[in-house]
Design a protein around this motif. Structure first.
Motif, mmCIF file in Angstrom:
data_model
loop_
_atom_site.group_PDB
_atom_site.id
_atom_site.type_symbol
_atom_site.label_atom_id
_atom_site.label_comp_id
_atom_site.label_asym_id
_atom_site.label_seq_id
_atom_site.Cartn_x
_atom_site.Cartn_y
_atom_site.Cartn_z
ATOM 1 N N ARG A 61 0.848 -1.189 0.000
ATOM 2 C CA ARG A 61 0.000 0.000 0.000
ATOM 3 C C ARG A 61 0.886 1.241 0.000
ATOM 4 N N ALA A 62 0.680 2.105 -0.985
ATOM 5 C CA ALA A 62 1.450 3.334 -1.093
ATOM 6 C C ALA A 62 0.892 4.399 -0.151
ATOM 7 N N ALA A 63 1.628 5.516 -0.046
ATOM 8 C CA ALA A 63 1.220 6.590 0.857
ATOM 9 C C ALA A 63 -0.140 7.164 0.484
ATOM 10 N N ASP A 64 -0.477 7.138 -0.824
ATOM 11 C CA ASP A 64 -1.764 7.685 -1.257
ATOM 12 C C ASP A 64 -2.908 6.680 -1.111
ATOM 13 N N GLY A 65 -2.623 5.529 -0.560
ATOM 14 C CA GLY A 65 -3.650 4.521 -0.344
ATOM 15 C C GLY A 65 -3.793 3.502 -1.454
ATOM 16 N N SER A 66 -3.155 3.736 -2.583
ATOM 17 C CA SER A 66 -3.231 2.782 -3.693
ATOM 18 C C SER A 66 -2.390 1.542 -3.380
ATOM 19 N N GLY A 223 5.109 1.616 9.809
ATOM 20 C CA GLY A 223 5.759 2.909 9.733
ATOM 21 C C GLY A 223 7.188 2.929 10.234
ATOM 22 N N ILE A 224 7.749 1.746 10.551
ATOM 23 C CA ILE A 224 9.157 1.698 10.963
ATOM 24 C C ILE A 224 10.053 2.009 9.785
ATOM 25 N N PHE A 225 9.675 1.505 8.595
ATOM 26 C CA PHE A 225 10.333 1.850 7.339
ATOM 27 C C PHE A 225 9.381 2.679 6.504
ATOM 28 N N GLN A 226 9.919 3.682 5.819
ATOM 29 C CA GLN A 226 9.063 4.546 5.022
ATOM 30 C C GLN A 226 8.941 4.072 3.573
ATOM 31 N N SER A 227 9.883 3.259 3.114
ATOM 32 C CA SER A 227 9.860 2.797 1.710
ATOM 33 C C SER A 227 10.766 1.593 1.573
ATOM 34 N N THR A 228 10.645 0.903 0.435
ATOM 35 C CA THR A 228 11.551 -0.208 0.168
ATOM 36 C C THR A 228 12.976 0.275 -0.053
ATOM 37 N N ASP A 229 13.138 1.515 -0.507
ATOM 38 C CA ASP A 229 14.492 2.058 -0.654
ATOM 39 C C ASP A 229 15.203 2.085 0.696
#
Length: 230
Positions: A61-66, A223-229
């Motif tokens: 799930r992305a930040a925009d909900g998609s 929310g511990i990690f913000q992205s896969t990067d």
């Protein structure tokens, strides 16, 4: 209330995520009793394949909900580490599975001996349930060391055949193979694998990447990690 369930994954999909195979064409192989190869093929479901399985790698799930879904090709090899266990328990070739490396390294090559470890048939990409194991090329000079080396080669050969099938189906030629599972601790086996593939084998510091992948998935949702990067 209580502890939230923040991620759900099958073991091999979790290992693919734990290996950070986030880009199409990236692949991992888990070397256990059997071996399981998964290749990320991107966000479009691949066409059905002869000899390979199509699977959802993960949905995030992305930040925009998609929600974005990545797909993978999967192949199962029935007997890899189990061939070493057979040498240990059936032939009494050594006491501990880890001892197979030293025994195999005591000879420079197999002297033509080849082991087909189809003890329970052949899995991907052959799917021949009635196949049975065989040892070929025996001479009076054949020793347990030659058979042990052939057993390690059989693991690398089967994995290479599976990755070649994936490359043929997808047109995506990998530049590295990420590995995990107990048998990937065998340096000789990993060198054999790299030599057959013609590109590097990457072994992480943490080889329990199934558990790591589950933790990564939960950490992203929590929310511990913000992205896969990250």
């Amino acid at each position: 209330t209580g502890v939230p369930i923040s991620g759900i994954a099958g073991d091999q999909q979790a290992a693919l995520f734990g290996q950070a195979c986030f880009a199409p064409g990236m692949a991992k192989n888990t070397y256990g009793t059997g071996s399981f190869v998964l290749m990320n093929v991107g966000e479009k479901c691949p066409e059905p394949s002869t000899g390979l399985l199509t699977t959802v790698a993960w949905s995030l799930r992305a930040a925009d909900g998609s929600v974005r879904t990545s797909w993978a090709l999967e192949g199962s090899i029935f007997v890899t580490g189990a061939a070493v266990q057979w040498l240990r328990d059936g032939l009494r070739a050594f006491d501990q599975s880890a001892d197979v490396q030293a025994l195999a390294e005591s000879v420079p090559d197999t002297e033509g001996v080849m082991l087909v470890p189809a003890f329970t048939g052949l899995g991907a990409p052959y799917w021949q349930a009635d196949a049975r194991g065989s040892i070929l090329g025996l001479t009076r000079g054949t020793t347990l060391a030659h058979i042990a080396r052939a057993a390690l080669e059989s693991i690398a050969y089967q994995s290479t055949a599976l990755l070649q099938a994936m490359a043929q189906d997808t047109g995506q030629i990998g530049h590295a193979l990420r590995v995990d599972g107990g048998a990937c601790a065998n340096d000789l086996l990993m060198q054999m694998q790299a030599d057959l593939l013609g590109f590097p084998v990457q072994r992480p510091a943490i080889i329990e990447t199934t558990a790591l992948g589950a933790a990564y998935l939960a950490g992203l949702q929590a929310g511990i990690f913000q992205s896969t990067d990250e």
